[in-house]
Write an enzyme that holds these catalytic residues in place. Structure first.
Site, mmCIF file in Angstrom:
data_model
loop_
_atom_site.group_PDB
_atom_site.id
_atom_site.type_symbol
_atom_site.label_atom_id
_atom_site.label_comp_id
_atom_site.label_asym_id
_atom_site.label_seq_id
_atom_site.Cartn_x
_atom_site.Cartn_y
_atom_site.Cartn_z
ATOM 1 N N CYS B 247 -14.577 62.454 38.364
ATOM 2 C CA CYS B 247 -16.057 62.102 38.353
ATOM 3 C C CYS B 247 -15.726 61.663 37.233
ATOM 4 C CB CYS B 247 -17.203 63.299 38.370
ATOM 5 S SG CYS B 247 -16.979 64.529 37.707
ATOM 6 N N ARG B 252 -19.028 67.051 38.988
ATOM 7 C CA ARG B 252 -20.146 66.251 39.952
ATOM 8 C C ARG B 252 -18.790 66.092 41.151
ATOM 9 N NH1 ARG B 252 -22.398 61.390 36.561
ATOM 10 N NH2 ARG B 252 -19.782 61.753 35.655
#
Lengths: 150, 293
Positions: B247, B252
């Site tokens: 990410c 994430r």
């Protein structure tokens, strides 16, 4: 032309007081102080609560934050913020800026040194990325003040 | 002694049901010796506004990262941190947090680099616990300090570095950022400096499955069938694939790593934590713009 704030420039007395408040407590209590600030962030007045499109988003914050800036005929700056309750850090930053700047003259707001956010002793507690969000809020406030002062 | 697993039927469908517990399970076991619950949030103050009673706070940025080098704490640093939190090597550690367990999954991934034997996520995280009206406390827990051993961090199994990702080009990769970050258009916002990347776009070949698609409305993980439809159906992955996820800084993508590794049971999944803040700033690495992989 407003003179650009220079590094190490004196803070206005209200911001200075906030910086001193933070400096006066040990590290572990500093987050608690920020939390207390976050709880004092005023709610949006109706004219913004009903018209959220008038608010400027601050995407540099890790959580959604919106702000509005008004400059009165007397050149006094008024600030309005909205951030969700689940974002107490962002709310705390907004509350510091509100407490330190709301009602000041436009020139005083523009004179706040950009590195003011690093004077709160929060770097090691909340991470540089989070503090950058606060610096971005200040930059956006100044930008709006310049635009609105005409 | 490890605590019993949660027998919630939904979890039984996952490849590794031992890695996940429900809010009900946490409520029932909260006072069990051998359990430590830890909250890991994006917002550094959220824990202070009220947390699961007895839960300790684990801050990803200030506690799991090395303060100088862009890296995680080392074995000694991790041992010290865990000991201070009252976590032993045989503790059942349950992590939960805000934003669909985004940061809790990141903390779980870091704990996995040190091979903590029993670390689980609480499905639905903080939002579900609060939505169910379960008790929260602002009281800081007093846990006796533990004696966590110094264990070397293993960066080989579940972590990928940039040179490894370069070697991986052409093999399955998932970019879990938002579509705007993936296509590169977010760098075109006028006037405002973006967080840290000089170039926009994605690593060639990476498919875009935003991380939060793995979560349902109530922040819990989607069922195994739903996850298979997304990652196998839509993204075309196969369980035996060697997969790299990334990410912006690796947080994430930890969430997606958890889904692929533990819920779907893919044995070879690595999180590239340098992610876009490294790739998008590197000289002469290939980049693809637009919405095609």
């Amino acid at each position: 032309m407003t003179p650009q704030p220079v590094s190490g420039a004196a803070l206005n007395p209200r911001l200075q007081e906030i910086v001193e408040d933070f400096a006066a407590v040990p590290d572990k209590d500093r987050l608690q102080l920020l939390l207390e600030y976050s709880q004092d962030l005023p709610a949006l007045p109706e004219r913004y609560a009903a018209h959220r499109d008038l608010l400027e988003p601050v995407p540099e914050c890790q959580t959604p934050l919106f702000l509005a800036v008004e400059v009165g005929p007397d050149s006094a700056v008024h600030l309005f913020f909205e951030a969700p309750a689940e974002a107490p850090t962002t709310r705390g930053f907004a509350a510091i800026l509100h407490g330190g700047l709301d009602g000041l003259d436009a020139d005083e707001v523009l004179a706040v040194p950009a590195e003011f956010t690093t004077q709160l002793g929060l770097q090691d507690l909340v991470s540089p990325l989070r503090l950058r969000g606060m610096a971005a809020m200040l930059a956006r406030i100044k930008r709006q003040v310049r635009a609105r002062r005409g | 002694m490890a605590l019993p697993y949660d027998s919630t039927p939904k979890f039984g469908d996952y490849a590794h049901p031992e890695k996940i517990v429900s809010t009900e399970w946490v409520a029932a076991h909260l006072d069990d010796p051998g359990l430590v619950v830890a909250e890991s949030d994006e917002d550094v103050l959220l824990y202070e506004t009220g947390h699961i009673p007895g839960a300790v706070k684990l801050d990803w940025h200030t506690e799991l990262n090395d303060p100088v080098t862009r890296d995680y704490v080392d074995g000694a640093g991790f041992a010290k941190l865990m000991s201070e939190k009252g976590i032993s090597r045989d503790t059942t550690l349950v992590l939960y947090g805000d934003k669909n367990n985004w940061w809790a999954a990141y903390a779980l991934w870091v704990c996995s680099l040190f091979g903590h034997p029993d670390v689980r996520l609480m499905d639905g995280g903080r939002a579900k616990w609060i939505a169910e009206g379960r008790p929260v406390s602002t009281e800081a827990p007093k846990r006796p300090e533990a004696d966590y051993p110094v264990v070397d961090r293993d960066d080989q199994q579940i972590r990928a570095f940039q040179d490894q990702v370069l070697d991986h080009l052409g093999q399955p990769m998932i970019d879990v950022r938002s579509p705007g970050e993936y296509t590169g258009e977010l760098l075109h916002m006028p006037d405002y400096p973006q967080e840290g990347a000089l170039r926009g776009g994605h690593i060639p070949g990476a498919r875009n499955i935003p991380w939060a698609r793995a979560a349902a409305e109530d922040a819990t993980f989607r069922t195994r069938a739903e996850l298979e439809a997304i990652y196998q159906g839509e993204a075309g992955l196969s369980p035996e694939d060697d997969v790299v996820v990334y990410c912006r800084i690796g947080e994430r993508s930890s969430h997606t790593w958890f889904v692929l590794q533990h819920l779907l049971g893919y044995p070879y999944v690595r999180n590239y934590d340098g992610s876009w803040t490294e790739w998008g700033n590197s000289v002469r690495v290939p980049i693809t713009r637009g919405d095609s992989p």
